[in-house]
Structure formats: structure tokens, C-alpha cells
Write an enzyme that holds these catalytic residues in place. Structure first.
Site, PDB file in Angstrom:
ATOM      1  N   GLY A 136       0.808  -1.175   0.085  1.00  4.77           N
ATOM      2  CA  GLY A 136      -0.015  -0.105  -0.170  1.00  4.77           C
ATOM      3  C   GLY A 136       0.808   1.223  -0.080  1.00  4.77           C
ATOM      4  O   GLY A 136       1.974   1.504   0.644  1.00  4.77           O
TER       5      GLY A 136
ATOM      6  N   HIS B 190       0.707 -23.989  46.867  1.00  6.10           N
ATOM      7  CA  HIS B 190       2.074 -24.953  47.175  1.00  6.10           C
ATOM      8  C   HIS B 190       2.033 -26.144  46.923  1.00  6.10           C
ATOM      9  O   HIS B 190       0.837 -26.932  46.738  1.00  6.10           O
ATOM     10  CB  HIS B 190       2.330 -24.752  48.702  1.00  6.10           C
ATOM     11  CG  HIS B 190       3.486 -25.402  49.314  1.00  6.10           C
ATOM     12  ND1 HIS B 190       4.713 -25.050  48.971  1.00  6.10           N
ATOM     13  CD2 HIS B 190       3.679 -26.700  49.598  1.00  6.10           C
ATOM     14  CE1 HIS B 190       5.623 -25.982  49.500  1.00  6.10           C
ATOM     15  NE2 HIS B 190       4.908 -27.011  49.810  1.00  6.10           N
TER      16      HIS B 190
END
Length: 455
Positions: free
Chosen positions: A114, A437
Site C-alpha cells: 500500500g 504450594h
């Protein structure tokens, strides 16, 4: 033949694609112009292929880490030719899916280059056709390309840029890398794991010079343990291909010979020849387009992503593209203000950074504090026998201002860290949140609650 669209995008990388889709969802008629392949640098020559390559060598690193404790033995061999074929299939499939998604959203894809013409018109030239398209708003999302000073220019033979090195069908036995930023480090990491002897040259006094100095030091130590020849403050005087070798001449007379040399010293925007200056935009000496607080370069023309030089990250381009869609559709009036934008370096060790560093805060007149957690205490890093590194939280005014980390898997902490920095967490916020954990996330939790010291 001329068509009119509410919004035309030049460039089909992450920023351009996300801008086009966001605009279509807001009811705008959209055309996207792409002169090469959908996906831009990120998909075709950057984020995606490099992470595919790094994932392929990750098992070798994991085995070596366990081997140091005599927990496992053996070898992992990566077939680079097969990996290249897998890369091709993956990228082809992703590009095809991107095209199908554009069609489903009724976004017209114009495969060509373009050029901006007067009166809000773009000329699109394909291989065998040309077409004029008028627009209400134009978005430049043309990205960037590898760049180097003339003395370091790749020749495509033995001196390669980051695009060309990704196409190698055989791993070099020796690879010289110029540039200690994330591109140089990630690609050196990949080829080093394939068995290449790595010589890495960085003109400045540390690797990853934009990072926390402690991070730079940790990355240097990690790669020296891998056997890399790392030379800081090394300035290259000349490069040449000589037979089957790359020859690197350093200031001072030293010479390095390798099978290939990768030049990874910077990137330049793809803004030349678009007609931006004729449209009223201003470019800096490097070609980056200057934009206002709404990402406008001139009336009706927005510039996003690498082309504006604000931050060369795919997710930054996507964020800017989504903002421009809202602004062009009249749904957004405030200036672009995305908040903290995260950043990662992949391979081993990984690096993450989000928000302000201690140096940033000192420059603003603050007196930053830091709290740090060492990965040696993290059970997941212990399980993987990869305990080098740390997570550091930077504080000012009683609020979390930034997080940085280096070590095994730390990129997985980046989204949580970004949320915490964006929300300006204090230490009480960290105490209230339950962290699972055993997880790597606990290293972030421990850093948030660690002892505060002057940064």
C-alpha cells in the site's frame, strides 16, 4: 476500481490483525493490506519460530541439569531439518487460520503493498493488479526488520541476520553472535544447545543492558557456565564471508572465525515508501513515525506497533491496535494509556520485567526499596534442579512499582506480576492472597513479603 472502507490497515502482523478484528467488532467496514505473509515478524520470523526452537532444546537442558546431581543420564538429539519442517507446517497452518478468521469477520484482505495518496486514498499494488481504496481512518502497522550499521551489514552468505539464521538446515559447529540483547541471546541459546560453540560479542559492558544489573550478571554467569565465550565491551571493526567461514575483526586487531556470524544489533521500522511524509506525518532520523497521545501521526492516520518506536513488542502492538479501533469508532476519547507492559526473555535462564526499575524511580526523585526471593528456596526449582536466579520486587510510596526476575520458568510469573503492578499492590494485598504450594508462584509471594532494603 475503487472501494471505500471505514478503516484500512497496512500490515497484517499482531497489531494490524488485532486492530482489524477489533474495528470489525465495533461495526466498522475494514480492509487489511499485507504485502507478504499474515502474522508479520512475530509469527513468521520472530516470537513463534524462536519459541518453537527453544522448546525443542529444552529437554536437553533439563536432562543436563538433572545429570549434575547424578539423577539421570543419556542424551537428547534434535533433528534440525525435522524441526524446520515442523516450523513450516505450523506457520502455514496459522497463516491459513488467520486468513479464514479475517474472512469470517468480513474483513477484506488485499494481498499487496500500500501507498498513501492524497484525499484519504491508498493505492494497493499486487503482483498482477492494482486497486485504489479510500478510507475514513488509516492504520499503519507495518512493523520492523533487522537492521545494522553498514560495517555490520549481513551478506546472506556467512554473515546472517535473525531472519536468515532461522532458516539454517544444519547446525553450525561454531557461531559468532554480535549483540547481547534478547534476540542474540535466544538464538545463541538455541544453537548452543544444538552443540555450537558460541562466541558472543557485546559492545556495552553487560548483557541485556536495559535490565536490572543483577539480572545482567545472572544471565552472564549462566551462559558462561554453558561454556560460551562472552566478550563485553567488544567493538566490531569489520565482517566478511571467507570461504566456508565468517570472519569477525574486532577493534584492537583480534579476529574471530566461525561457521556463521549472527548480527543482532537492532531493528528498523518498515516506513519508507509508504507516502507518510507526503500525508503530513513526521519521521525521526531512524524512520520511526512520531505520534500524538492518541497514536495519530497526522489527520486520519494512526501508527501502531514497531513503526512508531514506542515499544517493539507484539503484545504492545496488539494493545495499541485495540485502542485505535475504539478511538476510530468514536468509543474512546482519552489518550492511549495501557499501564505497565510486560517483557520476557526466553530460553534458560528466562527473564521477566514489568513496571519501573529502581533506576527509573531514582530518576523520578523517589527512594526505592527492594525485596527479593532466591529461587534456591523454591520447591519447583529444586525439583527441576535449576535453582539459580531470583525474583525482585521494587517499591516506592508504599506500593509495588515493578517486578523483575531471572531463572528457570520465571516467564510464567509475568501475568500475575503485571496485574499486581498495574493495581499498585501493597504488602497487605500480598498477605491476603493465598498462593498454591508447591508452585513457582511462591517465589513471587516470597519476594513480595521479603525484607525491604534500599534498592
Amino acid at each position: 476500481m475503487e472501494s471505500r472502507f471505514d478503516l484500512v490497515v497496512l500490515g497484517g502482523g499482531p497489531g494490524g490483525l488485532d486492530c482489524a478484528h477489533a474495528s470489525a467488532r465495533l461495526g466498522l467496514s475494514v480492509a487489511l493490506v499485507e504485502r507478504e505473509a499474515l502474522g508479520g515478524t512475530c509469527l513468521n520470523r520472530g516470537c513463534i519460530p524462536t519459541k518453537l526452537f527453544l522448546a525443542a532444546v529444552e529437554p536437553a537442558h533439563a536432562l543436563a541439569a538433572l545429570g549434575k546431581f547424578k539423577l539421570a543420564a543419556g542424551s537428547v538429539t534434535v533433528d534440525l531439518a525435522a524441526l524446520q519442517e515442523r516450523k513450516k507446517k505450523l506457520l502455514d497452518g496459522t497463516r491459513k487460520a488467520a486468513g479464514q478468521k479475517l474472512a469470517a469477520a468480513k474483513i477484506e484482505l488485499l494481498p499487496g503493498a500500500g501507498t498513501i495518496l492524497p484525499d484519504k486514498v491508498v493505492m494497493v499494488r499486487g503482483s498482477e493488479w492494482e486497486r485504489t481504496v479510500s478510507y475514513g481512518a488509516l492504520v499503519i502497522a507495518t512493523g520492523a526488520r533487522p537492521a545494522a550499521p553498514k560495517a555490520l551489514a549481513p551478506d546472506g552468505d556467512r554473515i546472517l541476520d535473525s531472519d536468515a539464521v532461522l532458516e539454517l538446515a544444519e547446525a553450525p559447529q561454531q557461531l559468532a553472535v554480535i549483540g547481547g540483547g534478547f534476540i542474540g541471546l535466544e538464538l545463541a541459546r538455541f544453537f548452543g544447545q544444538l552443540g555450537a560453540k558460541i562466541t558472543l560479542l557485546e559492545a556495552l559492558d553487560r548483557l541485556l543492558p536495559m535490565e536490572d544489573p543483577e539480572v545482567s550478571k545472572a544471565v552472564l554467569s549462566a551462559h558462561k557456565r554453558e561454556g560460551w565465550d562472552i566478550r563485553l565491551g567488544a567493538r566490531v571493526a569489520g565482517l566478511k564471508s571467507e570461504g566456508q567461514e565468517a570472519v569477525v575483526s574486532l577493534e584492537g586487531g583480534a579476529e574471530i572465525r566461525a561457521d556463521y556470524c549472527l548480527v543482532a544489533v537492532g531493528r528498523a521500522p518498515n516506513t519508507a515508501g509508504l507516502g507518510l511524509e507526503e500525508a503530513g506525518a513526521k519521521l525521526d532520523p531512524r524512520g520511526f513515525v512520531k505520534t500524538d497521545p492518541h497514536l495519530l501521526a497526522c489527520e486520519g492516520v494512526y501508527v501502531i506497533g514497531d513503526a512508531n518506536g514506542r515499544l517493539q513488542l507484539a503484545h504492545a502492538a496488539s494493545s495499541q491496535g485495540a485502542y485505535v479501533a475504539r478511538h476510530a469508532a468514536g468509543r474512546e476519547r482519552l489518550p492511549y494509556s495501557p499501564g505497565p507492559i510486560p517483557w520476557c526473555v526466553y530460553g534458560e535462564p528466562q527473564v521477566l520485567r514489568v513496571g519501573k526499575s529502581a533506576a527509573d524511580l531514582r530518576a523520578q526523585g523517589a527512594e526505592p526499596l527492594a525485596s527479593t526471593a532466591q529461587l534456591a528456596a523454591n520447591p519447583i526449582c529444586q525439583a527441576h534442579a535449576q535453582t539459580a536466579g531470583f525474583v525482585k520486587c521494587v517499591w516506592a510510596y508504599g506500593r509495588l512499582q515493578g517486578v523483575t526476575a531471572v531463572g528457570h520458568g520465571v516467564s510464567h510469573l509475568v501475568s500475575a506480576a503485571t496485574i499486581m503492578v498495574a493495581q499498585g499492590w501493597n504488602r497487605a494485598d500480598a498477605e491476603r492472597l493465598v498462593f498454591a504450594h508447591p508452585t513457582l508462584d511462591e517465589a513471587l509471594h516470597d519476594a513480595l513479603l521479603g525484607e525491604l532494603k534500599p534498592a
